[in-house]
Design an enzyme around this catalytic site. Structure first.
Site: not given
Ligand code: NAD
Ligand code: LMR
Length: 329
Positions: A10, A14-15, A90, A96, A110, A128-129, A157, A185
């Site tokens: 977070a 992106i968070g 990356r 990825r 997790q 997450g990739n 995508d 992905h």
């Protein structure tokens, strides 16, 4: 009752793009209160705590509570929705899949914490990739949670594909529907326009007047543009996509929890649909009905499409084998 939403990573980019939109009701609508749990690693705690202060200063009426923690058991306690964003992104020149080893160690623990602590109705999207395989790892570690509750984000995508079609056709993106992403992905993904419509008419018909040979345009222009858009963003911005990824994550969770009126795309666990090996988390055309993703079945796929889907599915199987070799699955 409020919905408890856990966001991992977070304190990252992106968070930061997700939190304020969720607090403003963009994910669950204007009537649903939310409680946010922000999970970070110790190095990211300051950024997450700062974001929490800003959430307070936003005075969001739907936001009941914010908690910042570096303990997964606390973060996932009672979670109804979990957005697994935290991972190593990356950089230029990496694929990825290069992140497999770095991120495999994050998603197993997790998943275990989700199994032990989350609410019975928990729904998980992995951002997450490599997202599909990370979802597979988390699902296998989450005792007692059905694998169907673990999904991977491919909505970005799909959005990229619809936007490219809109630009090529000189038409608003809102009229373009049914552009599913199949597979991983990754650069092998297959954005499929064979069932796509624009204002109810086949996209393929509209395209032929614009681009001539539609198959050649797909092979040389459309598919590489969509499948390598993540790399293009990294090259241009210097770091990976953020706001568009957050937007797609919100759309994925909103559609899953509130339902869809048409197809979209999501990485979901295969039960053998379209010949995809059981257990792989693969992107399919899906609908969300009564809070569950359902794969759209019975679509005709010609040999060309089949070959592309098979190549992406083979990559997913290779990623699964690679994490098995690391002893993670
Ligand atoms: P970022 O580096 O800005 O943020 C990642 C955050 O995760 C960091 O704050 C870091 O401290 C935290 N983190 C790392 N390990 C963690 C752990 N074990 N638990 C909790 N937090 C942890 O990266 P970003 O730009 O926000 O991207 C995050 C991920 O999303 C990357 O893997 C990126 O490749 C991926 N991504 C996926 C898509 C998609 O469409 N699926 C799109 C864009 C980005
Ligand atoms: C994207 O598609 O933008 C993300 O998956 C980031 C990346 O590494 O491409």
């Amino acid at each position: 009752m409020a919905t408890t939403i856990t966001i991992t990573g977070a304190g990252g980019q992106i968070g930061y793009a997700l939190l304020f939109r969720i607090a403003a009701g963009d994910m669950l609508g204007p009537d649903e209160k939310v409680r946010l749990r922000l999970l970070e690693i110790p190095q990211g705690m300051g950024a997450a705590e700062g974001a929490a202060l800003e959430l307070q200063d936003g005075a969001f009426e739907l936001l009941e509570h914010v908690e910042v923690t570096d303990d997964p058991a606390v973060a996932f306690d009672g979670a109804n929705a979990a957005l697994l964003v935290g991972a190593r992104p990356r950089g230029p020149g990496m694929e990825r899949a290069d992140l497999l080893a770095a991120n495999a160690g994050i998603f197993g623990p997790q998943g275990t914490a989700i199994g032990a602590n989350a609410a019975d109705d928990v729904r998980v999207v992995v951002v997450g990739n490599p997202a599909n395989t990370n979802a597979l790892i988390a699902a296998s570690a989450a005792d007692g949670v059905p694998a169907e509750r673990f999904t991977a984000l491919t909505r970005l995508d799909e959005n990229r594909a619809r936007a490219q079609l809109a630009q090529t056709l000189g038409a608003p993106v809102g009229g373009i529907r049914r552009v599913p992403i199949w597979g991983n992905h990754s650069a092998t993904q297959f954005p499929d326009i064979s069932h796509a419509t624009i204002d109810g008419r086949p996209v393929v018909d509209a395209l032929s007047t614009q681009v001539g040979d539609v198959r050649a345009w797909q092979e040389q222009t459309f598919i590489p543009r969509v499948a390598k858009r993540g790399a293009e963003i990294i090259q241009v911005r210097g770091s990976s996509s953020v706001a568009s990824a957050a937007n797609a994550t919100i759309e994925h969770m909103r559609d899953w929890m509130l339902g869809t009126d048409d197809w979209t795309s999501a990485g979901v666990v295969s039960h053998g649909e379209y010949g995809v090996p059981e257990g792989l988390v693969c992107s399919f055309p899906v609908r969300s009905i009564d809070g569950a993703w359902q794969i759209v079945e019975g679509l005709e796929l010609d040999e060309w499409a089949r070959t592309r889907i098979d190549a992406s599915v083979a990559e997913l199987a290779d990623e699964r084998d690679a994490v098995r070799a690391l002893g993670v699955l």
